[in-house]
Design a protein around this motif. Structure first.
Motif, PDB file in Angstrom:
ATOM      1  N   ARG A  99       0.831  -1.199   0.000  1.00 35.02           N
ATOM      2  CA  ARG A  99       0.000   0.000   0.000  1.00 35.02           C
ATOM      3  C   ARG A  99       0.867   1.251   0.000  1.00 35.02           C
ATOM      4  NH1 ARG A  99      -1.190   0.750   4.539  1.00 35.02           N
ATOM      5  NH2 ARG A  99      -0.523  -1.040   5.703  1.00 35.02           N
ATOM      6  N   ARG A 100       0.300   2.338  -0.498  1.00 35.40           N
ATOM      7  CA  ARG A 100       0.943   3.647  -0.431  1.00 35.40           C
ATOM      8  C   ARG A 100       0.655   4.219   0.950  1.00 35.40           C
ATOM      9  NH1 ARG A 100      -1.385   8.181  -0.279  1.00 35.40           N
ATOM     10  NH2 ARG A 100      -3.351   7.336  -1.027  1.00 35.40           N
ATOM     11  N   VAL A 101       1.701   4.600   1.693  1.00 34.18           N
ATOM     12  CA  VAL A 101       1.504   5.201   3.010  1.00 34.18           C
ATOM     13  C   VAL A 101       1.820   6.703   3.004  1.00 34.18           C
ATOM     14  CG1 VAL A 101       1.826   3.059   4.281  1.00 34.18           C
ATOM     15  CG2 VAL A 101       3.798   4.519   3.845  1.00 34.18           C
ATOM     16  N   ALA A 102       2.539   7.162   1.990  1.00 35.22           N
ATOM     17  CA  ALA A 102       2.849   8.584   1.850  1.00 35.22           C
ATOM     18  C   ALA A 102       3.177   8.851   0.384  1.00 35.22           C
ATOM     19  CB  ALA A 102       4.038   8.976   2.732  1.00 35.22           C
ATOM     20  N   ASP A 103       3.079  10.113  -0.031  1.00 29.36           N
ATOM     21  CA  ASP A 103       3.415  10.480  -1.398  1.00 29.36           C
ATOM     22  C   ASP A 103       3.749  11.958  -1.467  1.00 29.36           C
ATOM     23  OD1 ASP A 103       0.964  11.988  -1.527  1.00 29.36           O
ATOM     24  OD2 ASP A 103      -0.093  10.204  -2.146  1.00 29.36           O
ATOM     25  N   GLY A 104       4.210  12.391  -2.605  1.00 26.39           N
ATOM     26  CA  GLY A 104       4.512  13.805  -2.780  1.00 26.39           C
ATOM     27  C   GLY A 104       5.220  14.093  -4.077  1.00 26.39           C
ATOM     28  N   PHE A 105       5.697  15.329  -4.190  1.00 26.63           N
ATOM     29  CA  PHE A 105       6.432  15.781  -5.372  1.00 26.63           C
ATOM     30  C   PHE A 105       7.899  15.975  -5.021  1.00 26.63           C
ATOM     31  CE2 PHE A 105       3.062  16.579  -8.338  1.00 26.63           C
ATOM     32  CZ  PHE A 105       1.953  16.779  -7.559  1.00 26.63           C
ATOM     33  N   ASP A 106       8.778  15.662  -5.969  1.00 29.67           N
ATOM     34  CA  ASP A 106      10.210  15.927  -5.866  1.00 29.67           C
ATOM     35  C   ASP A 106      10.522  17.055  -6.832  1.00 29.67           C
ATOM     36  OD1 ASP A 106      10.965  13.942  -4.023  1.00 29.67           O
ATOM     37  OD2 ASP A 106      11.192  12.443  -5.600  1.00 29.67           O
ATOM     38  N   ARG A 107      11.435  17.940  -6.441  1.00 28.21           N
ATOM     39  CA  ARG A 107      11.898  19.018  -7.313  1.00 28.21           C
ATOM     40  C   ARG A 107      13.366  18.795  -7.607  1.00 28.21           C
ATOM     41  NH1 ARG A 107      12.992  24.907  -5.158  1.00 28.21           N
ATOM     42  NH2 ARG A 107      14.252  23.569  -3.892  1.00 28.21           N
ATOM     43  N   PHE A 108      13.751  18.979  -8.862  1.00 20.91           N
ATOM     44  CA  PHE A 108      15.140  18.735  -9.284  1.00 20.91           C
ATOM     45  C   PHE A 108      15.726  19.961  -9.940  1.00 20.91           C
ATOM     46  CE2 PHE A 108      12.753  14.858  -9.308  1.00 20.91           C
ATOM     47  CZ  PHE A 108      13.517  14.041  -8.508  1.00 20.91           C
TER      48      PHE A 108
END
Length: 108
Positions: A99-108
């Motif tokens: 299961r997904r327990v956390a998520d988000g965006f990455d900036r590069f």
């Protein structure tokens, strides 16, 4: 540079730390709709399921963005990156049975 999905096992303490601090060299942003991802654009959720997260960021390059999920096993999965302003979106998902327990965006 194109980044392929990666998998890293992390412990519970690392999981808690990763939710409150930037992941690697990328700044993590809350994955709420219209969350600010830093850089030069705002990021938006396309889809969030029990196993995956898909989103896109407006703005302009050359900065890039991606998405990530942390799975129930503690594994971190991220996507390849796209230029800010590419609205086709990027997807990150957990392996089968997790299961997904956390998520988000990455900036590069």
């Amino acid at each position: 540079m194109i980044r392929l999905a990666r998998r890293t096992a992390i412990g519970v303490a690392s999981l808690a730390l990763s939710l409150s601090a930037p992941v690697g060299a990328a700044a993590a942003a809350p994955a709420d709709d219209a969350s600010a991802a830093g850089g030069n654009g705002r990021c938006y959720t396309i889809s969030r399921t029990t196993t995956s997260f898909t989103g896109w960021c407006d703005g302009t390059g050359p900065e890039r963005y991606g998405t990530y999920v942390i799975c129930s096993s503690g594994e971190y999965h991220s996507t390849y990156t796209k230029w800010y302003g590419d609205r086709t979106g990027v997807y990150a998902g957990c392996p089968s049975g997790q299961r997904r327990v956390a998520d988000g965006f990455d900036r590069f």
